[in-house]
Design a protein around this motif. Structure first.
Motif, short mmCIF file in Angstrom:
data_model
loop_
_atom_site.label_atom_id
_atom_site.label_comp_id
_atom_site.label_asym_id
_atom_site.label_seq_id
_atom_site.Cartn_x
_atom_site.Cartn_y
_atom_site.Cartn_z
N GLU A 1 69.94 -29.74 15.17
CA GLU A 1 68.60 -29.64 14.59
C GLU A 1 68.33 -30.82 13.66
O GLU A 1 67.24 -31.39 13.67
CB GLU A 1 68.47 -28.32 13.83
N HIS B 1 67.62 -33.79 15.66
CA HIS B 1 66.49 -33.58 16.59
C HIS B 1 66.93 -33.79 18.03
O HIS B 1 66.25 -34.45 18.83
CB HIS B 1 65.33 -34.52 16.24
N ASN C 1 67.13 -39.95 21.00
CA ASN C 1 66.85 -38.51 21.04
C ASN C 1 65.42 -38.19 21.46
O ASN C 1 64.95 -37.07 21.29
CB ASN C 1 67.14 -37.87 19.67
N CYS C 2 64.74 -39.18 22.03
CA CYS C 2 63.33 -38.98 22.42
C CYS C 2 63.09 -39.21 23.90
O CYS C 2 62.06 -38.80 24.43
CB CYS C 2 62.42 -39.92 21.62
N TYR D 1 65.80 -36.54 26.36
CA TYR D 1 66.69 -37.30 25.48
C TYR D 1 67.80 -37.89 26.34
O TYR D 1 67.96 -37.53 27.50
CB TYR D 1 67.25 -36.42 24.37
#
Length: 241
Positions: free
Chosen positions: A37, A40, A77-78, A107
């Protein structure tokens, strides 16, 4: 079932330098969920060794260490970077975990990272400058007494047998640190002449992978060090996939 790891810690001191290697058990699921978390990320590697550390530190506080959390901070992480036949199936299986009940976000599921270590120090720090000087790998082949050796695993994920990542640190005789990062990558279709058994052996498969990026940096010691600080280190970070 995950393998059982026995906790251990090793320290080695020479001159003003101290090398420390700590290895312990896999991070517990609750801790992994909280870290996911914070970063992310929908999911962390299957085997996450959050407390494993390899550290090289001067008695004045400056130095460099390698740890799993900082390595994951360098993962995209995107956006998913690599597509394979089983990618959708793999992500669907991960979407059932406790901390990813929502739709899985794109990700980099291979956890590719350009992590080169975490610099240490508050009042005195290493100065990072570009260099054309390379680590003398021939010295690694010399038959001589090994004063300290340790391999520390930070994280691992089988990725359905589609990826391998490795990190190593070596010691040599310079009055500064050399940090060399190399990224190699190839499509499976270009490796038909390579035995599949080598795909998960970084030291073996690397010779068949073209270099995508090489970064050589000199980590200069702070000025006005005492004479005893004229010690020497070289670090090498190698990643293969």
């Amino acid at each position: 079932m995950h393998p059982v790891f026995q906790s251990s810690r090793r320290d080695f001191t020479f001159g003003p330098w101290k090398l420390s290697a700590a290895q312990t058990h896999i991070m517990k699921s609750a801790q992994a969920e909280r870290l996911a978390e914070e970063l992310h990320m929908p999911s962390l590697p299957e085997m996450m060794f959050g407390d494993n550390i390899l550290r090289i530190q001067h008695d004045r506080g400056f130095g460099i260490e390698f740890n799993a959390t900082d390595a994951l901070k360098c993962v995209n992480n995107c956006q998913g970077m690599i597509k394979v036949a089983c990618a959708e199936e793999w992500q669907e299986s991960r979407s059932e975990t406790e901390h990813t009940k929502e739709v899985v976000k794109p990700y980099d599921w291979t956890y590719t990272t350009d992590y080169k270590g975490t610099l240490l120090g508050d009042t005195a720090t290493l100065k990072v400058v570009p260099t054309t000087e390379h680590i003398n790998t021939e010295k690694l082949k010399a038959r001589e007494q090994i004063m300290f050796f340790e391999e520390v695993l930070l994280f691992e994920d089988e990725l359905h047998d589609h990826g391998v990542s490795s990190l190593s640190v070596k010691i040599a005789d310079k009055a500064y640190m050399l940090r060399e990062y190399t990224s190699r990558e190839s499509k499976i279709s270009s490796l038909k002449h390579v035995p599949p058994s080598l795909f998960t052996e970084p030291n073996e498969i690397s010779q068949y992978l073209p270099i995508k990026e090489t970064i050589c940096e000199k980590l200069e010691f702070p000025e006005k060090l005492e004479p005893k600080a004229e010690a020497s280190l070289e670090t090498m970070c190698v990643k293969s996939k």
